[in-house]
Write a protein that holds these residues in place. Structure first.
Motif, PDB file in Angstrom:
ATOM      1  N   UNK A  63      78.870  31.817 -11.905  1.00 46.23           N
ATOM      2  CA  UNK A  63      80.205  31.825 -11.339  1.00 46.23           C
ATOM      3  C   UNK A  63      80.017  31.512  -9.861  1.00 46.23           C
ATOM      4  N   UNK A  65      82.038  31.314  -6.266  1.00 47.35           N
ATOM      5  CA  UNK A  65      83.316  31.693  -5.654  1.00 47.35           C
ATOM      6  C   UNK A  65      83.867  30.513  -4.857  1.00 47.35           C
ATOM      7  N   UNK A  67      85.752  29.876  -2.329  1.00 50.06           N
ATOM      8  CA  UNK A  67      85.823  29.704  -0.873  1.00 50.06           C
ATOM      9  C   UNK A  67      84.573  29.038  -0.302  1.00 50.06           C
ATOM     10  N   UNK A  68      83.478  29.067  -1.046  1.00 53.53           N
ATOM     11  CA  UNK A  68      82.239  28.442  -0.579  1.00 53.53           C
ATOM     12  C   UNK A  68      82.154  26.959  -0.911  1.00 53.53           C
TER      13      UNK A  68
ATOM     14  N   UNK B  46      89.518  39.468  -6.554  1.00 51.17           N
ATOM     15  CA  UNK B  46      88.888  38.957  -5.332  1.00 51.17           C
ATOM     16  C   UNK B  46      87.377  38.838  -5.488  1.00 51.17           C
ATOM     17  N   UNK B  47      86.879  39.336  -6.624  1.00 51.14           N
ATOM     18  CA  UNK B  47      85.456  39.444  -6.866  1.00 51.14           C
ATOM     19  C   UNK B  47      84.825  40.570  -6.044  1.00 51.14           C
ATOM     20  N   UNK B  86      84.349  40.969  -2.011  1.00 51.34           N
ATOM     21  CA  UNK B  86      84.300  39.664  -2.663  1.00 51.34           C
ATOM     22  C   UNK B  86      84.087  38.483  -1.737  1.00 51.34           C
ATOM     23  N   UNK B  87      84.578  38.577  -0.499  1.00 56.57           N
ATOM     24  CA  UNK B  87      84.516  37.378   0.343  1.00 56.57           C
ATOM     25  C   UNK B  87      83.097  37.028   0.782  1.00 56.57           C
ATOM     26  N   UNK B  89      80.612  36.921  -1.361  1.00 57.05           N
ATOM     27  CA  UNK B  89      79.895  36.463  -2.554  1.00 57.05           C
ATOM     28  C   UNK B  89      79.875  34.941  -2.617  1.00 57.05           C
TER      29      UNK B  89
END
Lengths: 80, 101, 92
Positions: A63, A65, A67-68, B46-47, B86-87, B89
């Motif tokens: 998985x 994320x 935003x990256x 949000x993880x 989460x941010x 990750x």
């Protein structure tokens, strides 16, 4: 609006296809795209992690994320 | 586990992959060269995650002042229970299928 | 002379209308981290995520500028700083 349709069409097309996912950090992930959501969160199968162009890791499923993510590309690098 | 579906087919959106990793040991790649391995107890949209029995590996680079060589140092520590925002990750992977390279 | 008013200025072009005019043509994208991307714009959404074709990516690395060519990409709008319509040569 047709300008958005081409994006959703692309997203539908690439399911199950080999893709390159490039992160903002410059790390590349190559794998088969399982799925994708509106945040650009990505699930990949048979993932290979390339750092500075060198294979560093293999993962079964991953998985990533959203935003990256810098971009998702449908083809292998052919550049330098 | 649902009877009518095999797990790989029930991955319809990326977070399903995380759902299927609940109570499994996962590999989490974080920003700042931080890698976590632990049992996934909980997550949200949000993880944000709660991990148990975590092994944290931090990699730092130091430049040797005389030779200008890059020296990679890894430090490990164990954390019984950990909340992850989460941010930070980058990536989550179920590690059982991670072959050593 | 009347003071220019943004509210009544008839020549106002919405920023995304400019991007819309670029569909089908080459576009030059400057990213937050000084990376630059040139390609043909095939579509975009409200977040300015972009679908691009015949893409060239320019990265500056310690070893010099690295160039990558890609057929088709879905570019995350999150890291875009500027868009230059038509521009094909980043830098000079």
């Amino acid at each position: 609006m047709s300008r958005k349709e081409s994006l959703s069409q692309f997203i539908q097309q690439i399911h199950g296809r080999p893709v390159v996912v490039k992160l903002v950090s410059g790390v590349d992930y190559r794998g088969v795209l399982s799925c994708l959501d509106g945040y650009m969160n990505i699930a990949l199968e048979q993932t290979e992690e390339y750092i500075n162009g060198q294979l560093k890791n293999k993962y079964g499923d991953t998985f990533i994320r959203g935003n990256n993510v810098l971009y998702i590309s449908t083809q292998k690098r052919r550049g330098v | 586990m649902e009877d009518e579906q095999i797990p790989t087919i029930s991955v319809k959106e990326p977070l399903d992959l995380i759902r299927l990793s609940l109570d499994e040991r996962v590999h989490v790649k974080m920003r700042n060269e931080r890698v976590l391995r632990g049992k996934l107890h909980a997550y949200d949209q949000h993880l944000n995650m709660v991990l148990g029995d975590v092994e944290e590996t931090v990699t730092t680079v130091e430049i040797d002042e005389e030779t200008y060589e890059e020296i990679y140092k890894t430090t490990k520590r164990s954390i019984p229970m950990l909340f992850v925002r989460g941010d930070g990750v980058i990536l989550v992977s179920p590690p059982n299928r991670t072959p050593a390279l | 002379m009347t003071a220019p008013s943004v509210a009544t200025n008839p020549s106002t072009l919405l920023p995304l209308e400019l991007v819309d005019k670029c569909i089908g043509s080459r576009i030059h994208i400057i990213m937050k981290n000084d990376k630059e991307i040139v390609g043909t714009l095939n579509g975009f959404d409200d977040f300015v995520n972009m679908l691009l074709e015949d893409v060239t990516e320019y990265e500056s690395t310690p070893e010099g500028r690295r160039i990558t060519k890609l057929d088709q990409i879905l570019l995350n709008g999150n890291n875009i700083t500027m868009l230059v319509p038509g521009g094909d040569l980043p830098g000079e």
